[in-house]
Every structure is written in C-alpha cells, then in structure tokens.
Enzyme design. Structure first.
Site, PDB file in Angstrom:
ATOM      1  N   ILE A 137       0.857  -1.175   0.000  1.00  0.00           N
ATOM      2  CA  ILE A 137       0.000   0.000   0.000  1.00  0.00           C
ATOM      3  C   ILE A 137       0.902   1.237   0.000  1.00  0.00           C
ATOM      4  CG2 ILE A 137      -2.018  -1.058   1.079  1.00  0.00           C
ATOM      5  CD1 ILE A 137      -1.125  -0.105   3.762  1.00  0.00           C
ATOM      6  N   ASP A 138       0.357   2.350  -0.443  1.00  0.00           N
ATOM      7  CA  ASP A 138       1.156   3.559  -0.593  1.00  0.00           C
ATOM      8  C   ASP A 138       1.707   4.050   0.738  1.00  0.00           C
ATOM      9  OD1 ASP A 138       0.474   3.501  -3.271  1.00  0.00           O
ATOM     10  OD2 ASP A 138      -1.254   4.824  -2.997  1.00  0.00           O
ATOM     11  N   LYS A 139       2.765   4.823   0.661  1.00  0.00           N
ATOM     12  CA  LYS A 139       3.417   5.377   1.860  1.00  0.00           C
ATOM     13  C   LYS A 139       2.426   6.044   2.792  1.00  0.00           C
ATOM     14  CE  LYS A 139       6.530   9.100   3.269  1.00  0.00           C
ATOM     15  NZ  LYS A 139       7.374  10.234   2.809  1.00  0.00           N
ATOM     16  N   THR A 141      -0.832   5.749   2.920  1.00  0.00           N
ATOM     17  CA  THR A 141      -2.020   4.951   3.220  1.00  0.00           C
ATOM     18  C   THR A 141      -1.676   4.040   4.391  1.00  0.00           C
ATOM     19  OG1 THR A 141      -2.761   4.969   0.917  1.00  0.00           O
ATOM     20  CG2 THR A 141      -3.654   3.243   2.339  1.00  0.00           C
ATOM     21  N   ARG A 237      -7.210   5.750  -5.525  1.00  0.00           N
ATOM     22  CA  ARG A 237      -6.968   7.184  -5.715  1.00  0.00           C
ATOM     23  C   ARG A 237      -7.279   7.594  -7.151  1.00  0.00           C
ATOM     24  NH1 ARG A 237      -0.933   7.602  -3.606  1.00  0.00           N
ATOM     25  NH2 ARG A 237      -1.257   9.861  -3.901  1.00  0.00           N
TER      26      ARG A 237
END
Length: 303
Positions: A137-139, A141, A237
C-alpha cells in the site's frame, strides 16, 4: 532458479516485452523484468532479446528467475503493529507515512527493515529489496498487509490475488457528495503519458475494478468504503478521481485546495485471505488511525 513460461497472446501483439511480462500478475516490477532481460534470463523462442522487443502472438517466452541474492538491507528494530503471525504468514498494520519496501538510495526506515528485525524467515521471491512482500500500500495509506514467511506461502497468497479471492476493504474520505449509495468503477489503469510518476485511466491499461459503498455524507465530503477486486498502483486514488470524487488530502490526485492531512485520507481496514497451509479463511480488521478519525469528526461537526 525458477522457470516461468508464457505464450504471447493476440492482445499482446506489438507490445513491449518488458511491459507484457510486468503485467502478468506475478508482482514483478518493470525495472526487475528489464534487468532480467538485460542479464539474459529471458528468452523468446530460445533466443535472448531486448526489453523493447515487440511481441508476436504465439512466441514462446521463457523467464528464468534467479535465486534470491543475499539481502543488503539492514534490519531495524521497530515497534511493529503485528495482528497475526505463524510459520507461514504475518499480518501487520502499517502506519501512515511508512514506505513498504526499500529502494536504491532509500534503504532504511521501511516496513521491510522492521520485518527483517522482527522475523528472520521471509520469502525471497520478490528479490533482495522486497523480502516477504506479497502486496503493498502507498506510503501515506495506513492499514493491513499480509507478508509471506516462505516461498510456498508467497506463491499461494499471490495466486489468491490473481484469482481475486483476497478481501481488501478501505475506508476513504472523498471530495464531493456522492448521491448514490453504491457503485462499481471498471476502468483500466496505466501510466500517465504526461506524467510518468502518476497513473491514470487509459485505454489499453491493466484491468482495474473498484467497488464502493457510501458510509456517510457531509457538507462537501463523503465517507466511503472501497473494495478492491484488482490491485493496481494507486487504484482507489485514480478511480475516485476518475468519477469526480478525488480523495481528501491526496497530494498527487486531489484538487489544489484539499485538507492538509499529510497524505490521502485512505486506510486499508479489512484484510481477508485463505491461509496457505490450513486453507482456512482468515479476516482481520484494523481501526482507522486517530488522525483520520479526527478529520471525520471535524466533518461531522461542520455540517
């Protein structure tokens, strides 16, 4: 050394070889594939080739995956929020602001650094910088991730992602008021040609499907639950922006005027999968971080 075989399909005609291989759901990065091709680990009809080789339907592609190299990334003691752990798999709740895996020039402070200190046995399938990482998962998130502790578990968990049988539910706050209670976004995602650091909905991109349910409506925002059927880079997103409801606080895909939340209002709160050894379904729930809850409370009070 593992050998993977792929026959070029009609819909892959004319596409670059590195792009085709990176899209095969083995969780390979395009950079990794290009490196394998340059090192001669990829052949087409028995001959080595180049990353920009234009694919021809029916061509036989062989990929030899090198054995994992000794890991140069240092283990770092961290107070990881571990939700579950056994000999095969570990489930961890990643805090907002933490990068999942190291990258050249950024080899410290990541979840992988912490995992290496927490447990000595991690799958080596994804190479030296991503041991045990099945998905990410993104930084900015927060939320739950499953980590494989051996190669057999890794392969079975990745197959579940390919089969779309993993449960992944996210809590998000988006700009705008969504009038309908639920929806499905089925729109392919690929690299933005105008900004190579961003993703966008694009013809010819990888299939991407996101389901969403409205939880609560506010004056100018909506609280939603997003359910991933696929797992493309920045999928939620990009999809929510595509339908006109970008995530609050999103510095990349949000509007210019968005709340300062140090990143997007997105939390991976529910993760469910079939255990790779026991074959029992397991599901975990992690509450949203305090910062996200405070933002939601503020929206309630502003109505």
């Amino acid at each position: 050394m593992e050998n993977i075989q792929h026959s070029i399909q009609e819909n892959e005609k004319g596409k670059r070889l590195d792009a085709v291989l990176a899209g095969l759901e083995y969780n390979w990065s395009r950079t990794q594939v290009q490196q394998w091709i340059k090192e001669g680990n990829v052949t087409v009809n028995g001959a080595t080739t180049k990353p920009n080789y234009k694919c021809v339907p029916g061509a036989d592609v062989q990929v030899e995956i090198p054995d994992p190299e000794p890991l140069d990334v240092e283990a770092e003691e961290m107070n990881l929020d571990v939700y579950y752990e056994d000999a095969d798999v570990l489930v961890v709740n990643k805090p907002k602001g933490m990068v999942v895996h190291p990258a050249p020039g950024h080899l410290t402070g990541t979840l992988v650094n912490g995992l290496m200190a927490h447990c000595k046995d991690l799958s080596g399938i994804n190479g030296v910088l991503r041991p045990g990482i099945v998905h990410r998962i993104d930084k900015d998130t927060s939320g739950l991730l499953m980590v494989a502790k051996n190669d057999s578990a890794h392969e079975k968990l990745v197959q579940q992602l390919v089969d779309k049988s993993v449960t992944r539910k996210y809590t998000a706050v988006v700009h705008g008021v969504i009038t309908h209670d639920a929806g499905t976004i089925d729109a392919p995602i690929g690299r933005d040609k105008k900004d190579r650091q961003s993703m966008t909905v694009v013809d010819g991109g990888k299939q991407a499907i996101t389901h969403f349910n409205v939880i609560e409506r506010f004056k100018d925002f909506t609280l939603v639950e997003c359910i991933l059927e696929t797992g493309r880079t920045h999928q939620i997103r990009v999809h929510m922006k595509h339908i006109g409801f970008p995530l609050a606080g999103d510095p990349k895909y949000g509007p210019r005027k968005t709340p300062d939340l140090n990143g997007q209002a997105l939390h991976a709160g529910v993760l469910g999968f079939i255990h790779p050894s026991t074959e029992e379904y397991m599901e975990f729930t992690a509450p949203a971080p305090e910062s996200l809850n405070e933002f939601i409370e503020k929206l309630k009070n502003d109505r």
